[in-house]
Structures are given as C-alpha cells and as structure tokens.
Design a protein around this motif. Structure first.
Motif, PDB file in Angstrom:
ATOM      1  N   LEU A  54       0.958  -0.835  -0.554  1.00  0.00           N
ATOM      2  CA  LEU A  54      -0.419  -0.111  -0.344  1.00  0.00           C
ATOM      3  C   LEU A  54       1.135   1.455  -0.008  1.00  0.00           C
ATOM      4  N   ASP A  55       2.198   1.419   0.554  1.00  0.00           N
ATOM      5  CA  ASP A  55       2.998   2.618   0.503  1.00  0.00           C
ATOM      6  C   ASP A  55       3.628   2.787  -0.335  1.00  0.00           C
ATOM      7  N   LEU A  56       4.256   1.892  -1.352  1.00  0.00           N
ATOM      8  CA  LEU A  56       4.282   1.296  -2.614  1.00  0.00           C
ATOM      9  C   LEU A  56       3.611   2.622  -4.083  1.00  0.00           C
ATOM     10  N   GLY A  57       2.306   1.429  -3.342  1.00  0.00           N
ATOM     11  CA  GLY A  57       1.583   2.383  -3.832  1.00  0.00           C
ATOM     12  C   GLY A  57       1.548   3.385  -3.996  1.00  0.00           C
ATOM     13  N   ASN A  58       1.137   3.973  -2.371  1.00  0.00           N
ATOM     14  CA  ASN A  58       0.200   5.255  -2.995  1.00  0.00           C
ATOM     15  C   ASN A  58       1.325   6.098  -2.530  1.00  0.00           C
ATOM     16  N   ARG A  59       2.961   5.852  -2.067  1.00  0.00           N
ATOM     17  CA  ARG A  59       4.505   7.077  -2.387  1.00  0.00           C
ATOM     18  C   ARG A  59       5.056   7.319  -3.346  1.00  0.00           C
ATOM     19  N   ASN A  60       4.566   6.688  -4.282  1.00  0.00           N
ATOM     20  CA  ASN A  60       5.561   6.592  -5.161  1.00  0.00           C
ATOM     21  C   ASN A  60       5.145   7.344  -6.706  1.00  0.00           C
ATOM     22  N   SER A  61       6.824   7.998  -7.226  1.00  0.00           N
ATOM     23  CA  SER A  61       6.062   8.693  -8.154  1.00  0.00           C
ATOM     24  C   SER A  61       6.733   8.375  -9.918  1.00  0.00           C
ATOM     25  N   VAL A  62       6.204   6.951 -10.167  1.00  0.00           N
ATOM     26  CA  VAL A  62       7.218   6.098 -10.865  1.00  0.00           C
ATOM     27  C   VAL A  62       5.948   5.371 -11.307  1.00  0.00           C
ATOM     28  N   PHE A  63       5.437   5.150 -11.058  1.00  0.00           N
ATOM     29  CA  PHE A  63       3.796   3.992 -11.539  1.00  0.00           C
ATOM     30  C   PHE A  63       2.746   4.798 -11.387  1.00  0.00           C
ATOM     31  N   SER A  64       1.412   4.318 -13.020  1.00  0.00           N
ATOM     32  CA  SER A  64       0.532   4.696 -12.574  1.00  0.00           C
ATOM     33  C   SER A  64      -0.635   3.131 -12.145  1.00  0.00           C
ATOM     34  N   GLU A  65      -0.003   2.664 -11.889  1.00  0.00           N
ATOM     35  CA  GLU A  65      -0.953   1.361 -11.517  1.00  0.00           C
ATOM     36  C   GLU A  65       0.556   0.451 -10.962  1.00  0.00           C
ATOM     37  N   VAL A  66       0.255  -0.287  -8.839  1.00  0.00           N
ATOM     38  CA  VAL A  66       0.718  -0.987  -8.707  1.00  0.00           C
ATOM     39  C   VAL A  66      -0.684  -2.083  -8.570  1.00  0.00           C
ATOM     40  N   ALA A  67       0.167  -3.369  -8.819  1.00  0.00           N
ATOM     41  CA  ALA A  67      -0.832  -4.284  -8.466  1.00  0.00           C
ATOM     42  C   ALA A  67      -0.665  -5.178  -8.075  1.00  0.00           C
ATOM     43  N   ARG A 107       3.057 -12.893  -3.237  1.00  0.00           N
ATOM     44  CA  ARG A 107       4.660 -12.796  -4.199  1.00  0.00           C
ATOM     45  C   ARG A 107       5.066 -12.341  -4.900  1.00  0.00           C
ATOM     46  N   ARG A 108       4.459 -11.045  -5.726  1.00  0.00           N
ATOM     47  CA  ARG A 108       5.109 -10.169  -6.222  1.00  0.00           C
ATOM     48  C   ARG A 108       4.245  -9.365  -6.658  1.00  0.00           C
ATOM     49  N   LEU A 109       4.596  -8.395  -7.327  1.00  0.00           N
ATOM     50  CA  LEU A 109       3.760  -6.418  -7.364  1.00  0.00           C
ATOM     51  C   LEU A 109       3.906  -6.447  -8.933  1.00  0.00           C
ATOM     52  N   ALA A 110       3.206  -5.693  -9.805  1.00  0.00           N
ATOM     53  CA  ALA A 110       3.127  -5.941 -10.865  1.00  0.00           C
ATOM     54  C   ALA A 110       3.233  -3.839 -11.063  1.00  0.00           C
ATOM     55  N   GLY A 111       4.502  -3.244 -11.434  1.00  0.00           N
ATOM     56  CA  GLY A 111       4.205  -1.569 -11.820  1.00  0.00           C
ATOM     57  C   GLY A 111       3.886  -1.437 -13.477  1.00  0.00           C
ATOM     58  N   ARG A 112       3.439  -0.727 -13.378  1.00  0.00           N
ATOM     59  CA  ARG A 112       3.194  -0.017 -14.805  1.00  0.00           C
ATOM     60  C   ARG A 112       3.225   1.069 -14.719  1.00  0.00           C
ATOM     61  N   LEU A 113       4.869   1.651 -15.992  1.00  0.00           N
ATOM     62  CA  LEU A 113       5.594   2.913 -15.832  1.00  0.00           C
ATOM     63  C   LEU A 113       4.677   3.648 -15.660  1.00  0.00           C
ATOM     64  N   ARG A 114       5.164   4.920 -15.686  1.00  0.00           N
ATOM     65  CA  ARG A 114       3.876   6.202 -16.380  1.00  0.00           C
ATOM     66  C   ARG A 114       5.175   6.949 -17.535  1.00  0.00           C
ATOM     67  N   PRO A 115       3.847   7.579 -18.029  1.00  0.00           N
ATOM     68  CA  PRO A 115       4.617   7.422 -19.755  1.00  0.00           C
ATOM     69  C   PRO A 115       5.559   8.261 -19.328  1.00  0.00           C
ATOM     70  N   ALA A 159      13.879   3.082  -4.168  1.00  0.00           N
ATOM     71  CA  ALA A 159      15.207   2.828  -3.151  1.00  0.00           C
ATOM     72  C   ALA A 159      15.185   3.861  -2.551  1.00  0.00           C
ATOM     73  N   VAL A 160      14.928   5.350  -2.718  1.00  0.00           N
ATOM     74  CA  VAL A 160      14.350   5.952  -1.416  1.00  0.00           C
ATOM     75  C   VAL A 160      13.218   5.324  -1.065  1.00  0.00           C
ATOM     76  N   LEU A 161      11.710   5.100  -1.366  1.00  0.00           N
ATOM     77  CA  LEU A 161      11.109   4.587  -0.549  1.00  0.00           C
ATOM     78  C   LEU A 161      11.721   3.216   0.189  1.00  0.00           C
ATOM     79  N   SER A 162      12.293   2.503   0.110  1.00  0.00           N
ATOM     80  CA  SER A 162      12.675   0.839   0.882  1.00  0.00           C
ATOM     81  C   SER A 162      13.305   2.029   2.193  1.00  0.00           C
ATOM     82  N   ARG A 163      14.225   3.094   1.857  1.00  0.00           N
ATOM     83  CA  ARG A 163      14.869   4.034   2.604  1.00  0.00           C
ATOM     84  C   ARG A 163      14.168   4.210   4.321  1.00  0.00           C
ATOM     85  N   GLN A 164      12.794   5.219   3.210  1.00  0.00           N
ATOM     86  CA  GLN A 164      11.495   6.005   3.751  1.00  0.00           C
ATOM     87  C   GLN A 164      10.898   4.987   4.890  1.00  0.00           C
TER      88      GLN A 164
END
Length: 812
Positions: free
Chosen positions: A77-90, A222-230, A242-247
């Motif tokens: 959930l944190d990855l999906g809400n805080r990232n700035s590079v993925f349009s979707e994370v499943a 098991r895994r996450l699938a991320g769709r990159l933003r254009p 890497a930044v999110l992991s440290r946070q």
C-alpha cells in the motif's frame, strides 16, 4: 524470376533429390524452431493477454543477501501511494482453490489479486467484467471471482450464462463476474491459473486472520507488478524504489530492517537470477544449431554432386555467352527454393516438436505449464533467417564451384579440370559432418550416462508399487478435529481395501522438498551452532509404507497423543548431534523457539526428499513428527503401498475418498517412479533432444560419406580399371577406397573430439557422476562413428572392387 522458374523446373525433374534435400532441411530447421519457441515463451515474449509489457516492472522484496522474495500488504500500500513513477501497482498471491460447481469439485491453482490487477496488465475480459476498487477494500465482504477462458470452455462450454453463476471456493460461495481474455493464463510462469479473487478474500480462501493486512511482518504477496508512467525510465523507477525503501526502513525498522524493494523489467520467467535456466536453454539451442550445420553440409554435398553431373551444361552456357554470375544465381535460386520449402515445413514440425518439449516440463502443483508456443514474429523471423543462412550454406559453395570450369575439357568430356577441387570440397563437407556428429554423440553419451546414474540413486525408499495422491481438507473448511477424524477413517478404509499392503499420510511427499521449521541443536551441537533441518509430519506406518528402514527405536503409534513430544530422526541428524552415543531418549532442541524440546523415539535410515543429485552426495539432516500434532495449515499426501500393480489401485483409492467426502478433490495422483522422473526433467529433456540430434547427425554423416565415396568411385572408374588391368588385386582396390573413407572419418573425428573437450564444460551443471571429459564416453562415441562409417565406406569400396577392367577401358 526466370532463374527461380528454371530452378523450380530443374528440381521437379529430380524429385528424389528435391524430396531428400527439403525433408532433411525441414527436420534441421524444425528442431531449431521448436527449441526457439520454448525459449521464446520462457524468456522473450510476454504471456498471452498482457498488453504493452515494455511498460511493466516486476517488483519484489529484497534483503541484504540479495534474495528476491515476497512483500507485505502494508508495504504494498505504501509503495502504491507514495511512488511517483508508476501509474498502477498491482499485487497478487498464488493459492490452491477447491472449486465446486454443478456437483463437481476439483482443485485448481488460482490467485488472490488486487482490484487493479487486470487493468495494470492490460488484460481484457472475454465476458463480464473485472474487479471494481470497492470490491477489494474490506476483508471477506465481496466474494466475487473471475475465471479463465480455458476453465469457462472446459466446465461450461463457453455458456454466456456463467456470469452471475455461484460457485463454491474453499467451502465459501463466490459469484462469477467475469471471464478473462481467451489467451490470458497469468502474469508469470510456470503455472496456468484458472480463478482470480480479490486480495481481501484471503481470510476466507486461506482460513487466515485479518492481521495479514495490517502486519508488516507477514510477507505473503508473491510479487508486485508496476506499470510505468509515460516517459519514466527503468533507472528512474529503481531510484524511486530505493528512496521508498529507505523511508519505510526508517519508519518501521523492526519489520523492514535491511529490506528493500527490487525491480526487474517484465519477464515471463519469475526468477530474479536467470543464469541457470538460460544456460540450460543455451545448451538445447546449441545442440540443434549443430544439427542444422550437419544438415546444411549434407545438402551442400548433394548440390556439389549435382553440379558435377551438370558440368557440361554449365560449360555450354558459358560458351554461349552466359556470365558466371548468372550461373551462381541459378544455383542459389535452387538453394533458396529448397530452403524456403524446408523452412515452411520446419514451422509445422516446430509446432509439434515444441509441444513435445513442453510436455516434458513439469508445472507447479501438477498444473499445466503456462507457455504459449504459437509462432510469433520472432519465430517466423528466425525461420526466415535460417532459410536465408541455409540458402547460403547449401548453395554458395556449390555455386562457386560450378562456375570454376575449364571450357574445353568440360565440352569435350563433360568434366572440367576443377574436379579435384570439387572432390576436396566434398571431402571437407563430409569431415565437417563427422566432426559435428562426434560432438553430438559425446554430449548424448554424457547426458545418458548422467541420467542413468541419477536413476540408479537409491532414494532410501522402495520406489516400486508406491502410489501418491494429494488431499487438502483445509480448502474445504476442515478444522483440526474434523481433519483428524477424516484421516483416521480414510486410513482404516484403505487398510481394509484388497490389494493395499500399507497406507499412511504425510505432510510432504518424497522429492517434494520437505519443510523447515527453524534451526535445531542438541547433543554436542551448542545453541549458538544450531543448523537448518528439514521436517515432515507423518502418521503411523509411514516408514513401512515408504520402505524407509527403522534402525533403532519405534515408529509413531496409531494412537500417538496429540501433544506428543516424540520425534524420529534420520541417521545423518543422529550422527551430527550424537556421534558417539545412541540417539534414543535424547532431546532435540529448537533454536529461537519457545517450543519445548522433543524426545527421540526412533532413528531411521536416510532418504531423499529434495534434490536427488545433491542429497545423494551429502544426505540432509531430517526429522519426523506425528501428523496429529499439527494439521490445520498442512496439505496431506496419501501414500499407498500396493501388493501388486499400483495403477490398478488408483480407482479404489479415488472411490474411498469420494465415499468419505465427494466434494474433497484428489489431485496429483501418480506413482513414486513418476515423481522421481519429474525430479530430473531437465536432464531427461536434454538427453532426449541431444539423442535425436545425434541420431539425425550420424545418419546424415553416413549418407554423406557414402555419397561422396560412391561419386568418387564413379569418377575414378577408368583409373580403377587401369589398376586392375595392370595387375592390382581386388582387395587392393577395396583397401584403397576404404582407406580414403576412413581418412575422412579420422580427420572429422579428431576435430570433433577436440571441440567436444571444450564444449562439454558448459554441461557441468547438468551432469551427475560423470566428468565432462569422461574417457569411456569419448571412446564409445569414436567407436560408434567408426563402426557406422565403415559400413558407409564398404558399399562403394565393394562396388569399386567389382569393376570390369575391359568394360571400364572400352567405355573410356
């Protein structure tokens, strides 16, 4: 076009030559395309139904040791809400499902997925709809499901009325709301999934608590699938992760210490490290490419012989003003037609060949392997490339030889002065075929010796007459007490069934890997030196059923108390903990656990539960506990020892289970022999493919050698007649031709052996008990190639020895 028309007419005038060339080339190209289809499906192309895979990243949890594993739900959930590079994370987690509908229950492999799973992957629906966001917000609130197109067709014959139909999954009702696109089978290999439900239905599906959704210590996704933003690159995504992991590590140090997110560009193959499978795939591809080289050399030799028979025709064309380039084009035109037809037939052969290869690859949990083998642009393009290279391989050298002709001798006798050069070219091609055949024979011999030694490994059990079948009562809502009653009644019924010698239950089957419940210590091993140890939960009579020898002490009792602290250890564990004393009565301790130590009541012989090759070299420490002491979170493997034919008991076993619970599916029913063969499928697959390749190569090399010597005898007919007229004995002529053929064999074999010494090093990880430079295998390969080529040389030599001197001289 004129060259192609003329070439086509010439090939039709020689249907035997054309058929042999086309079919031989089709086999060579087909074998390569079959292997490429397998590699393409495993590593290169996305699994069917996934759109725009270039924008997908596979994300997992990584530790400091470099492992690539699961992710907790809060971290997702944190990855999906805080990232700035993925349009979707499943997110998704695989799980076995017991699916009941229309009075039929079967066990299927499905996935619990986030609501945006299908949207992230770009998967459309063949019928109905996918999940809405609100259907994955509260635990257990929305029992809806999406089924696969394959299941829809198999169970309901594609009936549109399946939308809205109620099915029972793991003893809980669900409503079908959609059917996935026809070809979609899942995100990654190996298993083809059949059912998808929302993540928040996990408490019902797996009988787990809601704490999995709030506890960061539970890494179950098991895994996450991320769709990159254009416009976002993979490097930018990795930096953001890497930044999110440290946070997250700073915010939750207890759960996320030394843990981070790790991402890879999408690949059908789930492993982060693909070195081993890629080496295996490279070995298969290399073997089939060698076969294609033999095929091209063989057909090139046929074209050289064909050019010799058309020598006068070439001379006449040159004398009438044709350019040498035009003659080269004519020969290449014939080669291109043969190659094009061969590539077309090769595509058809590849379809069946790839399916045969795939059938040797075991899926996960008994389900089929989700690889799409349909030819795509890569396979078709590779077929075209092989056709082009084959055209050059089979046509260029003969074409260049065809135009190197002295006109006057050719017009006068039909044979130019370059016949000796053509003879050397044919000899070179034959030597190349022999060399490659030796390489393939050596590799085939190494693989089969290794496979034979693997099959001779004693797993520590009586392999014959043992039937295994899996049951998973927990999927049907069985609690501990109900599971214990079911297990006892099942064993009582089986013991009373005619033809059954013994029956027992265990949590893990042989070669299933075993399970680990932490480190153990005791005896001379201090708590600080505790080591990992594998575990299995078994019932009474387990060791008699499997044939594992009880060395000292006793087996578990049929009425073993539920809180029993009894434990049985294998010989390796006993020697490691108590090397100079009897293990009976000693205590086995568990490091880092509050669990009290257990008392050893028996010692059994070593048996193999995970890796045949490695455990045969170094047995694994193992211990056993009574199955009744822990049941709720374990699947069950039924072991049945047959008095005679084990396959005859399968119907009886199914009937007994159906009488006890018709809604409890029995799955992965097989013999222990079959399960053992699955354990070394890679070696079996490689050995089968290399044997086919080696057999085809040696046949072609033999035919090529025979054809070369037969044409040489025909060319030297006058010389042989003169030799005989001047007093040579027929045995001398016989030895002359045999010597020439065996010289080519010796040269080719020498180069083949030298190349084999270097090439077989890459097989080291696929071999067991055999060195890559195993002398008996190399000698056997040489003896076999010599024996076959002697036969190929004998027939032309025998014909040469029967030449009538007067007839040969009169003809000239």
């Amino acid at each position: 076009m004129n060259d192609l028309k003329f070439a086509f007419r010439q090939l039709l005038k020689n249907p035997g030559f054309t058929a042999v060339a086309v079919l031989t080339l089709a086999l060579g190209i087909g074998a390569n395309l079959a292997v490429l289809s397998l590699i393409n499906g495993m590593f290169l192309r996305p699994l069917p139904g996934i759109q725009n895979p270039n924008g997908l990243l596979t994300i997992g949890g990584a530790d400091r040791a470099g492992g690539f594993g699961d992710v907790s739900f809060p971290n997702y959930l944190d990855l999906g809400n805080r990232n700035s590079v993925f349009s979707e994370v499943a997110a998704f987690a695989e799980s076995p499902f017991s699916v009941s509908a229309d009075s039929l229950t079967e066990r299927l492999i499905g996935e619990m997925v986030s609501a945006n799973y299908f949207r992230t992957l770009g998967v459309s629906m063949a019928a109905g709809r996918d999940f809405r966001a609100e259907e994955d917000e509260a635990a257990g609130r929305n029992p809806v499901a999406v089924i696969s197109h394959r299941l829809w067709q198999r169970r309901w014959n594609g009936d549109p009325g399946v939308i809205g139909k109620e099915i029972v999954i793991n003893n809980h009702p669900f409503t079908i709301i959609g059917v996935a696109a026809k070809d979609f089978r899942g995100y990654q290999l190996p298993t083809a999934h059949s059912v998808w439900v929302p993540l928040h239905m996990a408490p019902q599906i797996q009988a787990s608590g809601d704490e999995r959704f709030v506890g960061r210590q539970f890494t179950w996704l098991r895994r996450l699938a991320g769709r990159l933003r254009p416009g976002v690159s993979v490097a930018e995504a990795e930096a953001n992760l890497a930044v999110l992991s440290r946070q997250l590590e700073d915010a939750y140090p207890a759960e996320n210490k030394d843990r981070s997110f790790r991402a890879f560009e999408y690949s059908p193959f789930p492993a982060a490290n693909k070195t081993a499978p890629r080496v295996f795939a490279s070995v298969l591809a290399g073997m089939t490419l060698l076969v294609l080289l033999v095929v091209c050399a063989n057909i090139a030799s046929l074209f050289v012989s064909r050019a010799a028979s058309r020598q006068r025709e070439s001379a006449v064309r040159l004398a009438l003003g044709s350019s040498r380039g035009r003659l080269v084009r004519q020969v290449l035109a014939e080669g291109s037609i043969v190659a094009a037809i061969g590539a077309g037939l090769g595509l058809l052969i590849a379809t069946e060949g790839a399916g045969l290869l795939l059938s040797q690859v075991p899926g996960e949990a008994g389900e089929p392997v989700a690889i799409d083998l349909a030819a795509d642009w890569r396979v078709v393009g590779f077929a075209g490339a092989l056709a082009l290279l084959s055209t050059l391989g089979i046509g260029l050298l003969p074409a260049l030889q065809a135009v190197r002709v002295d006109l006057l001798p050719a017009l006068r006798s039909g044979e130019g002065s370059h016949s000796s050069r053509r003879s050397r070219l044919r000899s070179t091609l034959v030597a190349v075929q022999v060399a490659i055949s030796v390489i393939l024979l050596v590799v085939s011999g190494l693989m089969f010796r290794s496979l034979s030694l693997l099959r001779e490994i004693d797993p520590g059990m009586r392999v014959n007459k043992l039937v295994l079948a899996n049951i998973d009562p927990r999927l049907n809502g069985y609690d501990d007490e109900r599971s214990r009653r079911f297990n006892q009644v099942l064993l009582d019924r089986l013991h009373a069934t005619p033809g059954i010698e013994a029956a027992s239950l265990a949590a893990m089957p042989p070669f299933g890997g075993g399970m680990s419940r932490g480190n153990v210590h005791g005896g001379r091993v201090a708590p600080t030196e505790a080591f990992s140890c594998s575990l299995n939960f078994v019932t009474a009579d387990y060791f008699r059923t499997t044939g594992i020898t009880l060395l000292r002490g006793r087996e578990f009792l049929p009425n073993e108390p539920r809180d029993s602290r009894a434990v049985i250890v294998n010989q390796t564990l006993a020697q490691k903990l108590w090397p100079n004393s009897d293990a009976l009565g000693e205590l086995l301790h568990f490091a880092g656990h509050t669990e009290e130590p257990m008392q050893v009541v028996g010692v059994v012989s070593d048996s193999i539960y995970r890796d045949l090759a490695s455990e045969a070299r170094q047995p694994r420490p193992y211990y056993y506990r009574p199955l009744g002491s822990q049941i709720s979170d374990l699947p069950i493997c039924l072991h049945v020892r047959a008095a005679a034919d084990p396959t005859a008991l399968l119907r009886s076993v199914r009937q007994v289970v159906a009488e006890l619970d018709p809604h409890l599916p029995l799955f992965r029913v097989r013999t222990l022999n079959t399960l053992r063969d699955e354990a070394f499928w890679q070696q079996r697959l490689a050995a089968g493919l290399v044997t086919f390749s080696g057999g085809l190569a040696i046949v072609l090399a033999t035919v090529g050698l025979y054809a070369a010597l037969a044409q040489e005898v025909s060319r030297r007919r006058r010389e042989i007649g003169i030799r005989l007229a001047l007093g040579a004995d027929r045995p001398d002529v016989l030895r002359l031709i045999l010597r020439q053929g065996m010289k080519l064999t010796a040269i080719g074999a020498a180069f083949g052996l030298a190349a084999s010494l270097g090439m077989t090093r890459v097989l080291r990880n696929l071999l067991y008990g055999v060195s890559p430079s195993d002398p008996p295998t190399f000698v056997a390969a040489c003896l076999l190639i010599c024996a076959v080529t002697i036969l190929a040389c004998w027939l032309p030599a025998r014909r040469a020895a029967k030449v009538d001197p007067m007839e040969a001289l009169r003809y000239e």
